[in-house]
Design a protein around this motif. Sequence first.
Motif, PDB file in Angstrom:
ATOM      1  N   GLY A 181       0.793  -1.200  -0.015  1.00 24.60           N
ATOM      2  CA  GLY A 181       0.000   0.137  -0.142  1.00 24.60           C
ATOM      3  C   GLY A 181       0.930   1.261  -0.012  1.00 24.60           C
ATOM      4  O   GLY A 181       1.846   1.364  -0.843  1.00 24.60           O
ATOM      5  N   ILE A 210      -3.749  -0.159  11.019  1.00 25.16           N
ATOM      6  CA  ILE A 210      -4.883  -0.949  10.752  1.00 25.16           C
ATOM      7  C   ILE A 210      -6.347  -0.201  10.670  1.00 25.16           C
ATOM      8  O   ILE A 210      -6.279   0.849  11.505  1.00 25.16           O
ATOM      9  N   GLY A 211      -7.220  -0.769  10.192  1.00 27.28           N
ATOM     10  CA  GLY A 211      -8.536  -0.299  10.000  1.00 27.28           C
ATOM     11  C   GLY A 211      -9.582  -1.033  11.388  1.00 27.28           C
ATOM     12  O   GLY A 211      -9.179  -1.932  11.608  1.00 27.28           O
ATOM     13  N   GLN A 265     -14.270  -1.031  11.552  1.00 24.52           N
ATOM     14  CA  GLN A 265     -15.450  -0.487  11.167  1.00 24.52           C
ATOM     15  C   GLN A 265     -16.414  -0.676  12.427  1.00 24.52           C
ATOM     16  O   GLN A 265     -16.054  -1.280  13.321  1.00 24.52           O
ATOM     17  N   ASN A 272      -1.862   1.716  15.819  1.00 26.53           N
ATOM     18  CA  ASN A 272      -1.859   3.234  15.139  1.00 26.53           C
ATOM     19  C   ASN A 272      -1.441   4.316  15.956  1.00 26.53           C
ATOM     20  O   ASN A 272      -0.793   5.133  15.329  1.00 26.53           O
ATOM     21  N   ARG A 286     -16.702   4.378  11.642  1.00 28.71           N
ATOM     22  CA  ARG A 286     -15.354   4.599  11.718  1.00 28.71           C
ATOM     23  C   ARG A 286     -14.672   4.995  12.978  1.00 28.71           C
ATOM     24  O   ARG A 286     -13.751   5.644  13.095  1.00 28.71           O
ATOM     25  N   TYR A 305     -11.258   3.863  14.535  1.00 27.51           N
ATOM     26  CA  TYR A 305     -10.307   4.267  13.342  1.00 27.51           C
ATOM     27  C   TYR A 305     -10.060   5.900  13.673  1.00 27.51           C
ATOM     28  O   TYR A 305      -8.730   6.319  13.465  1.00 27.51           O
ATOM     29  N   THR A 363      -5.937   1.453  -1.654  1.00 24.73           N
ATOM     30  CA  THR A 363      -5.110   0.563  -0.973  1.00 24.73           C
ATOM     31  C   THR A 363      -5.612  -0.993  -0.713  1.00 24.73           C
ATOM     32  O   THR A 363      -6.886  -1.064  -0.873  1.00 24.73           O
ATOM     33  N   TRP A 417      -6.268  -2.583   2.009  1.00 24.16           N
ATOM     34  CA  TRP A 417      -7.410  -2.501   3.037  1.00 24.16           C
ATOM     35  C   TRP A 417      -8.669  -2.163   2.730  1.00 24.16           C
ATOM     36  O   TRP A 417      -9.653  -2.839   2.833  1.00 24.16           O
ATOM     37  N   ARG A 474     -10.291  -4.771   0.509  1.00 21.49           N
ATOM     38  CA  ARG A 474     -10.920  -5.768   0.854  1.00 21.49           C
ATOM     39  C   ARG A 474     -12.185  -5.245   1.579  1.00 21.49           C
ATOM     40  O   ARG A 474     -13.431  -6.210   1.677  1.00 21.49           O
ATOM     41  N   LEU A 475     -12.253  -4.124   1.842  1.00 18.77           N
ATOM     42  CA  LEU A 475     -13.726  -3.575   2.264  1.00 18.77           C
ATOM     43  C   LEU A 475     -14.729  -3.552   1.293  1.00 18.77           C
ATOM     44  O   LEU A 475     -15.900  -3.856   1.288  1.00 18.77           O
TER      45      LEU A 475
END
Length: 250
Positions: A17, A82-83, A85, A103, A141, A144, A179, A181, A184-185
């Motif tokens: 990424g 990392i993210g 939700q 993070n 979010r 995050y 990216t 991530w 993937r979302l």
Amino acid sequence: MSEFEGLVAVVTGGASGIGLATARLLAARGAVAVAFDVDTGVGPPLHGVRCDVTDDASVRAAVDAVVERFGRLDVLVNNAGIGAQGDVAANGDDEWRRVLDVNVLGIARVSRAALPHLRRSPAAAIVNTGSIAAWAGLPRRAVYSASKGAVHALTLAMAADHVREGIRVNAVAPGTADTPWVGRLLDAAPDPAAERAALEARQPHGRLVTADEVAGAVAYLAGPLSGSTTGTVLAVDGGMHGLRLRPAGS
């Protein structure tokens, strides 16, 4: 371009990424670029060092390995992240700790290990990866966004603490970037095409931000030519933070 010639740069999360794009750009501009990641599968011209930013011993060993091999450390890009939700009630304490550990505390661990070496550099710079989520209230979010708000605040505090040591500290705040991530979302969404279109429309320039565009902003902030830039959070978001456009066609 050789702005970074002779400098050693570490990029955390550097194997994919935004981190990978940044490491490649720094190498192209003359730096010895080292990718810290739990997956060290990078090839020349990059150097890979395994590093888990949630483990202080791993971080210190990785920094020591860089300095032992290359003799110095000049630029640190704290990009690993990392993210998550969900709204504020969607995640338990363990998930909050997991995201903040990577993070926010990850930045603290790598930065404090790097500081003794950065203090000896004639061109020391730290660039942290924040997010538009620190400024804009994005749905689902909560964890995050809280972590990236902390990154922005930490960036300013670090800049104040270290400016008189000759260490510049800045951050980038990407919008929604194309990216792995985000990919993937999108893949997990009921209608990936519709979800992508919604994310693109949310940004005034009408598309996702590219990893290379964020890398360019990082290189600007990290470079010796930006020696008077510190304590700055630079938006790379297609205008999402600052612009308020009328609806298209109106």
